[in-house]
Design an enzyme around this catalytic site. Structure first.
Site, PDB file in Angstrom:
ATOM      1  N   GLN A 296      14.321  -9.917  -4.107  1.00 35.23           N
ATOM      2  CA  GLN A 296      12.657 -10.329  -3.723  1.00 35.23           C
ATOM      3  C   GLN A 296      12.322 -11.035  -4.971  1.00 35.23           C
ATOM      4  OE1 GLN A 296       9.628  -8.119  -1.639  1.00 35.23           O
ATOM      5  NE2 GLN A 296       8.818  -7.405  -3.763  1.00 35.23           N
TER       6      GLN A 296
ATOM      7  N   GLU B 194      11.115  -4.881 -10.533  1.00 37.66           N
ATOM      8  CA  GLU B 194      12.406  -5.117 -10.601  1.00 37.66           C
ATOM      9  C   GLU B 194      13.327  -4.421  -9.367  1.00 37.66           C
ATOM     10  OE1 GLU B 194      13.536  -4.520 -14.600  1.00 37.66           O
ATOM     11  OE2 GLU B 194      12.755  -6.238 -15.616  1.00 37.66           O
ATOM     12  N   LYS B 195      12.716  -3.278  -9.136  1.00 32.40           N
ATOM     13  CA  LYS B 195      13.414  -2.642  -7.788  1.00 32.40           C
ATOM     14  C   LYS B 195      13.743  -3.415  -6.925  1.00 32.40           C
ATOM     15  CE  LYS B 195      11.708  -0.139  -4.609  1.00 32.40           C
ATOM     16  NZ  LYS B 195      11.611   0.136  -3.434  1.00 32.40           N
TER      17      LYS B 195
ATOM     18  N   GLY C 213       0.888  -1.005   0.151  1.00 30.48           N
ATOM     19  CA  GLY C 213      -0.030  -0.007   0.034  1.00 30.48           C
ATOM     20  C   GLY C 213       0.661   1.337   0.073  1.00 30.48           C
ATOM     21  N   TYR C 214       0.263   2.507   0.194  1.00 28.94           N
ATOM     22  CA  TYR C 214       0.757   3.769   0.229  1.00 28.94           C
ATOM     23  C   TYR C 214       1.200   3.799  -1.295  1.00 28.94           C
ATOM     24  CZ  TYR C 214       1.822   8.212   2.134  1.00 28.94           C
ATOM     25  OH  TYR C 214       1.849   9.452   2.292  1.00 28.94           O
ATOM     26  N   LEU C 215       0.482   3.599  -2.128  1.00 29.58           N
ATOM     27  CA  LEU C 215       0.653   3.362  -3.415  1.00 29.58           C
ATOM     28  C   LEU C 215       1.301   4.596  -4.186  1.00 29.58           C
ATOM     29  CD1 LEU C 215      -2.607   1.299  -4.772  1.00 29.58           C
ATOM     30  CD2 LEU C 215      -0.175   0.667  -3.831  1.00 29.58           C
ATOM     31  N   HIS C 216       2.493   4.430  -5.341  1.00 33.37           N
ATOM     32  CA  HIS C 216       2.686   5.457  -6.092  1.00 33.37           C
ATOM     33  C   HIS C 216       2.798   4.563  -7.505  1.00 33.37           C
ATOM     34  CE1 HIS C 216       6.325   2.665  -6.042  1.00 33.37           C
ATOM     35  NE2 HIS C 216       6.129   2.903  -4.799  1.00 33.37           N
TER      36      HIS C 216
ATOM     37  N   HIS D 137       3.885   1.098  -8.323  1.00 32.33           N
ATOM     38  CA  HIS D 137       2.946   0.099  -8.082  1.00 32.33           C
ATOM     39  C   HIS D 137       1.805   0.118  -9.273  1.00 32.33           C
ATOM     40  CE1 HIS D 137       3.882   0.923  -3.658  1.00 32.33           C
ATOM     41  NE2 HIS D 137       3.987  -0.281  -3.941  1.00 32.33           N
TER      42      HIS D 137
ATOM     43  N   VAL E  94      10.021   1.996 -12.193  1.00 33.02           N
ATOM     44  CA  VAL E  94       9.685   3.386 -12.117  1.00 33.02           C
ATOM     45  C   VAL E  94      10.298   4.510 -11.260  1.00 33.02           C
ATOM     46  CG1 VAL E  94       7.615   5.035 -12.166  1.00 33.02           C
ATOM     47  CG2 VAL E  94       7.417   2.589 -12.959  1.00 33.02           C
TER      48      VAL E  94
HETATM   49  P1  AMP Z   1       5.740  -2.555  -1.657  1.00 38.22           P
HETATM   50  O1  AMP Z   1       4.497  -2.177  -1.546  1.00 38.22           O
HETATM   51  O2  AMP Z   1       6.874  -1.841  -1.618  1.00 38.22           O
HETATM   52  O3  AMP Z   1       6.002  -3.946  -1.043  1.00 38.22           O
HETATM   53  O4  AMP Z   1       6.042  -2.881  -3.264  1.00 38.22           O
HETATM   54  C1  AMP Z   1       4.914  -3.724  -3.857  1.00 38.22           C
HETATM   55  C2  AMP Z   1       5.463  -4.123  -5.327  1.00 38.22           C
HETATM   56  O5  AMP Z   1       5.598  -2.919  -6.119  1.00 38.22           O
HETATM   57  C3  AMP Z   1       6.717  -4.702  -5.212  1.00 38.22           C
HETATM   58  O6  AMP Z   1       6.699  -5.773  -6.278  1.00 38.22           O
HETATM   59  C4  AMP Z   1       7.790  -3.911  -5.903  1.00 38.22           C
HETATM   60  O7  AMP Z   1       8.981  -4.328  -6.375  1.00 38.22           O
HETATM   61  C5  AMP Z   1       6.980  -3.089  -6.744  1.00 38.22           C
HETATM   62  N1  AMP Z   1       7.537  -1.730  -6.632  1.00 38.22           N
HETATM   63  C6  AMP Z   1       7.915  -0.699  -5.766  1.00 38.22           C
HETATM   64  N2  AMP Z   1       8.525   0.496  -6.159  1.00 38.22           N
HETATM   65  C7  AMP Z   1       8.346   0.078  -7.549  1.00 38.22           C
HETATM   66  C8  AMP Z   1       8.938   1.040  -8.575  1.00 38.22           C
HETATM   67  N3  AMP Z   1       9.578   2.127  -8.207  1.00 38.22           N
HETATM   68  N4  AMP Z   1       8.909   0.461  -9.864  1.00 38.22           N
HETATM   69  C9  AMP Z   1       8.322  -0.512 -10.143  1.00 38.22           C
HETATM   70  N5  AMP Z   1       7.831  -1.485  -9.175  1.00 38.22           N
HETATM   71  C10 AMP Z   1       7.901  -0.956  -7.768  1.00 38.22           C
END
Ligand code: AMP
Length: 289
Positions: free
Chosen positions: A153, A148-149, A31-34, A37, A176
């Site tokens: 994982q 891929e960031k 969550g806390y989407l950007h 996501h 991104v």
């Molecule tokens: P998180 O909410 O941080 O656990 O991320 C959820 C998913 O979004 C994971 O698969 C992350 O690798 C992916 N993600 C996080 N940040 C980015 C980004 N800047 N660009 C692409 N995918 C992302």
């Protein structure tokens, strides 16, 4: 978009789609989407009939001294973003919905999970593998999308899916970035204005590594040392992991320049840890046309 908090509700909603042979894409998040996501969601919508996003801040993957309690949350805003993108279902369970009893079962990928980020976050990747497996079992997706960031994982999830014959395809989505190159991350909000400005050193360090390889650097240890020094040139940045690895196995390698190598960075700014990486190709790669 419908939002569910229980496993039973989500399963009931997905059952008719499965009977009708609709494909299901899963986008697991905390969550806390950007926009990063949302890129995962966009890819999932392009590839599948039905898309399920999940938001769960998973206690199993946080260490005792990590930011579980203060991890940023804004469910209403996240729902609006997913709805606007066309996502069909959001699964946003509470901890008691996901783990009605303390988990006795753990999915671990111990070798891949104990090095690099795992070396400074013991138990983190077992927590990730366990919750992702549970989400796969709940949603039964045809495809699941990961950034891929979080390179390590993604590698661990690919290995887990292969080892356990989990019946789905794992799709990796390119990172991104913000305008200055910093990878979008929910944790960027922790940075003070000074730290946020300083954090641009992280993507610049990836560029610097690429430049050094193009200029003829062939030794992995020397390249790691040069990138560490480059990052340490920014007084607010504390490089915790600077590693050149095999992009497939994450194993150590001695030489660069003759084949693609992974550069993985884990850099601390105050109490905030930022992750980034790049696969750097052989120095002549761009000349092949
Ligand atoms: P998180 O909410 O941080 O656990 O991320 C959820 C998913 O979004 C994971 O698969 C992350 O690798 C992916 N993600 C996080 N940040 C980015 C980004 N800047 N660009 C692409 N995918 C992302």
């Amino acid at each position: 978009m419908q939002t569910f908090t229980t496993i039973a509700e989500l399963r009931a909603a997905l059952a008719p789609h499965r009977l009708d042979d609709r494909t299901i894409g899963l986008v697991p998040t905390m969550g806390y989407l950007h926009v990063g996501h949302m890129e995962l969601a966009r890819r999932a919508l392009a590839d599948n009939d039905i898309v399920v996003a999940t938001i769960f801040v998973n206690p199993l993957q946080f260490g005792a001294n990590e930011d579980l309690a203060r991890y940023p949350r804004d469910l209403a805003r996240d729902q609006a973003m997913l709805e606007a993108a066309g996502v069909h279902y959001l699964f946003a369970p509470g901890v008691a919905d996901m783990y009605p009893r303390p988990m006795e079962t753990v999915v671990d990928v111990p070798t891949l999970g104990s090095e690099l980020e795992g070396s400074v976050r013991p138990g983190h990747f077992a927590g990730v593998a366990t919750v992702v497996t549970k989400l796969f079992n709940i949603a039964g997706p045809d495809r699941a999308y990961f950034g891929e960031k979080d390179y390590q994982q993604l590698a661990i999830i690919r290995r887990m899916v292969a080892d356990l014959a989990q019946p789905l395809e794992v799709i990796g989505v390119p990172t991104v970035r913000e305008a200055d190159g910093l990878a979008c991350s929910s944790r960027n909000v922790y940075l003070s204005a000074e730290e946020r400005a300083a954090a641009a050193i992280v993507p610049r360090a990836l560029d610097e590594a690429e430049r050094l390889v193009a200029a003829g650097e062939t030794d992995a240890k020397r390249l790691e040392a040069a990138v560490t020094a480059f990052i340490a040139g920014e007084p607010l940045a504390k490089p915790e992991v600077v590693a050149i690895r095999d992009p497939d196995t994450l194993g150590e390698i001695a030489s660069v320049g003759d084949r693609p190598v992974l550069l993985l960075l884990f850099v601390r700014f105050g109490s905030t840890k930022l992750l980034d990486n790049r696969v750097i190709g052989p120095k002549n790669a761009k000349k092949v046309a």
